[in-house]
Scaffold this motif. Structure first.
Motif, mmCIF file in Angstrom:
data_model
loop_
_atom_site.group_PDB
_atom_site.id
_atom_site.type_symbol
_atom_site.label_atom_id
_atom_site.label_comp_id
_atom_site.label_asym_id
_atom_site.label_seq_id
_atom_site.Cartn_x
_atom_site.Cartn_y
_atom_site.Cartn_z
ATOM 1 N N SER A 150 0.883 -1.153 0.028
ATOM 2 C CA SER A 150 0.075 -0.070 0.054
ATOM 3 C C SER A 150 0.880 1.279 -0.049
ATOM 4 C CB SER A 150 -0.947 0.033 1.006
ATOM 5 O OG SER A 150 -0.131 -0.019 2.327
ATOM 6 N N LEU A 151 1.999 1.075 0.264
ATOM 7 C CA LEU A 151 2.950 2.064 0.349
ATOM 8 C C LEU A 151 3.732 2.549 -0.944
ATOM 9 C CD1 LEU A 151 4.961 1.453 3.768
ATOM 10 C CD2 LEU A 151 2.887 3.092 3.266
ATOM 11 N N PHE A 152 3.443 1.669 -1.982
ATOM 12 C CA PHE A 152 4.126 1.921 -3.195
ATOM 13 C C PHE A 152 3.602 3.154 -3.903
ATOM 14 C CE2 PHE A 152 5.218 -2.703 -4.280
ATOM 15 C CZ PHE A 152 6.180 -2.717 -3.207
ATOM 16 N N ARG A 153 2.355 3.448 -3.718
ATOM 17 C CA ARG A 153 1.819 4.560 -4.381
ATOM 18 C C ARG A 153 2.320 5.923 -3.860
ATOM 19 N NH1 ARG A 153 -4.421 5.360 -5.362
ATOM 20 N NH2 ARG A 153 -4.021 3.309 -6.592
ATOM 21 N N TRP A 156 6.150 6.433 -4.909
ATOM 22 C CA TRP A 156 6.110 6.565 -6.375
ATOM 23 C C TRP A 156 6.214 8.186 -6.374
ATOM 24 C CZ3 TRP A 156 7.109 3.687 -10.795
ATOM 25 C CH2 TRP A 156 6.881 4.391 -11.900
ATOM 26 N N SER A 157 5.085 8.621 -5.768
ATOM 27 C CA SER A 157 4.714 10.248 -5.668
ATOM 28 C C SER A 157 5.766 10.964 -5.131
ATOM 29 C CB SER A 157 3.284 10.263 -5.039
ATOM 30 O OG SER A 157 3.062 11.794 -4.816
ATOM 31 N N SER A 158 6.392 10.437 -4.051
ATOM 32 C CA SER A 158 7.299 11.145 -3.394
ATOM 33 C C SER A 158 8.672 11.236 -4.165
ATOM 34 C CB SER A 158 7.687 10.375 -2.025
ATOM 35 O OG SER A 158 6.595 10.688 -1.106
ATOM 36 N N MET A 159 9.128 10.040 -4.826
ATOM 37 C CA MET A 159 10.254 10.045 -5.908
ATOM 38 C C MET A 159 9.976 11.073 -7.039
ATOM 39 S SD MET A 159 11.696 6.222 -5.828
ATOM 40 C CE MET A 159 10.198 5.656 -6.702
ATOM 41 N N SER A 160 8.704 10.921 -7.462
ATOM 42 C CA SER A 160 8.399 12.093 -8.455
ATOM 43 C C SER A 160 8.606 13.551 -8.125
ATOM 44 C CB SER A 160 6.886 11.787 -9.128
ATOM 45 O OG SER A 160 6.667 12.500 -9.975
ATOM 46 N N ILE A 174 8.835 6.069 -21.239
ATOM 47 C CA ILE A 174 9.345 4.933 -21.096
ATOM 48 C C ILE A 174 10.577 5.113 -20.339
ATOM 49 C CG2 ILE A 174 10.468 2.849 -22.130
ATOM 50 C CD1 ILE A 174 8.756 2.999 -24.603
ATOM 51 N N ARG A 175 11.401 6.063 -20.702
ATOM 52 C CA ARG A 175 12.504 5.996 -19.827
ATOM 53 C C ARG A 175 12.483 6.583 -18.265
ATOM 54 N NH1 ARG A 175 17.606 10.232 -21.256
ATOM 55 N NH2 ARG A 175 19.021 9.864 -19.047
ATOM 56 N N HIS A 176 11.369 7.506 -18.160
ATOM 57 C CA HIS A 176 10.937 8.030 -16.925
ATOM 58 C C HIS A 176 10.152 6.705 -15.979
ATOM 59 C CE1 HIS A 176 8.906 10.414 -13.843
ATOM 60 N NE2 HIS A 176 7.526 9.732 -13.947
ATOM 61 N N THR A 179 13.310 4.493 -14.925
ATOM 62 C CA THR A 179 14.138 4.898 -13.802
ATOM 63 C C THR A 179 13.297 5.041 -12.501
ATOM 64 O OG1 THR A 179 13.496 7.185 -14.667
ATOM 65 C CG2 THR A 179 15.553 6.291 -15.360
ATOM 66 N N MET A 180 12.157 5.499 -12.426
ATOM 67 C CA MET A 180 11.176 5.407 -11.550
ATOM 68 C C MET A 180 10.913 3.904 -10.944
ATOM 69 S SD MET A 180 10.412 8.618 -10.531
ATOM 70 C CE MET A 180 8.465 8.398 -9.718
ATOM 71 N N ALA A 181 10.766 3.092 -11.690
ATOM 72 C CA ALA A 181 10.562 1.543 -11.331
ATOM 73 C C ALA A 181 11.785 1.062 -10.605
ATOM 74 C CB ALA A 181 10.073 0.805 -12.272
ATOM 75 N N PHE A 182 13.184 1.383 -11.288
ATOM 76 C CA PHE A 182 14.123 0.863 -10.667
ATOM 77 C C PHE A 182 14.597 1.615 -9.022
ATOM 78 C CE2 PHE A 182 18.678 1.536 -9.662
ATOM 79 C CZ PHE A 182 19.313 -0.044 -9.746
ATOM 80 N N GLY A 183 14.172 2.945 -8.980
ATOM 81 C CA GLY A 183 14.104 3.595 -7.721
ATOM 82 C C GLY A 183 13.433 2.925 -6.721
#
Length: 251
Positions: A150-153, A156-160, A174-176, A179-183
């Motif tokens: 439940s924390l994934f969303r 993701w928002s915090s990293m963005s 695609i690149r975005h 990179t976000m998925a790897f982070g």
């Protein structure tokens, strides 16, 4: 009235199996329709209104017609042929199968929507460990992992927002995403390692004298729910046989 809260999570799983498994031996519209009608009629009694049932089960309403159309076009051709093009043939038998499959998708899927409604992961973990007697370490780890999903969303928002604040802009979606998925993967592994260490330090892996904060029990309500589900499925199959619509799977 919200009877669903009084039903043990393990009982819900067993009830779904008891209701849907007998339906899988036949592909006919009668048994599926009886089970579907019973599910819709009884759902308000366990705290799931028809409005909630529709709101949560709308994906099934989309999947059912798709399954019906594919069966109508590519089902076993028997009887009068109404349409034919290459491999697609619409016949009496394929239309009958299409109707049965469409209703069957709803009859098997909606009970899951009703009985798994508002299922708390912690309650499920307590039930699997205390009632179903599954390995405690596995159950606790699964519950902890489910809680972290439940924390994934939020991550993701915090990293963005962090990347935008630092002036890091990826060229292309695609690149975005990569990179976000790897982070997110790196962050999840770090959090998982810290959680595992914390759980081990607090004795979550202790054997054999583990204690539980909340007892998970089964009672008369649980037995009644399973019995009702069995009666519905048995009645549906019996009526199907008596009316001559029963059609064993694969025939």
């Amino acid at each position: 009235m919200n009877l669903i809260r009084d039903i043990n999570p393990v009982t819900r799983i067993l009830a779904v199996i008891a209701l849907t498994t007998p339906l899988l031996i036949s592909v006919d519209v009668v048994s599926a329709a009886i089970a579907l009608a019973a599910t819709i009629a009884l759902s308000p009694l366990v705290g799931v209104s028809w409005r909630q049932l529709f709101r949560r089960g709308w994906p099934l309403l989309v999947i059912a017609p798709i399954a019906s159309v594919s069966m109508a076009l590519y089902g076993r051709p028997e009887g009068e042929v109404y349409f034919s093009f290459l491999l697609a043939q619409v016949t009496d038998n394929s239309l009958s199968l299409a109707l049965a499959i469409g209703v069957r998708v709803l009859a098997v899927g909606l009970p899951v929507v009703v009985l798994i409604s508002r299922l708390d992961p912690t309650d499920l973990g307590d039930g699997l460990a205390q009632v179903a007697r599954l390995p405690e370490r596995f159950v606790i780890g699964a519950v902890a992992g489910g809680r972290l999903v439940s924390l994934f969303r939020d991550d993701w928002s915090s990293m963005s927002r962090s990347r935008r604040a630092r002036g890091i802009a990826d060229q292309g979606r695609i690149r975005h995403f990569v990179t976000m998925a790897f982070g997110l993967l790196v962050l999840s592994l770090r959090r998982g390692a810290k959680l595992a260490t914390a759980m081990e330090a607090r004795g979550f892996g202790r054997r054999p004298d583990r204690t539980w904060a909340r007892a998970s029990t089964v009672g008369l309500v649980d037995a009644t729910v399973i019995l009702i589900c069995l009666l519905i499925s048995i009645t549906a199959i019996t009526v199907s046989i008596q009316t001559g619509y029963f059609r064993f799977l694969g025939t």
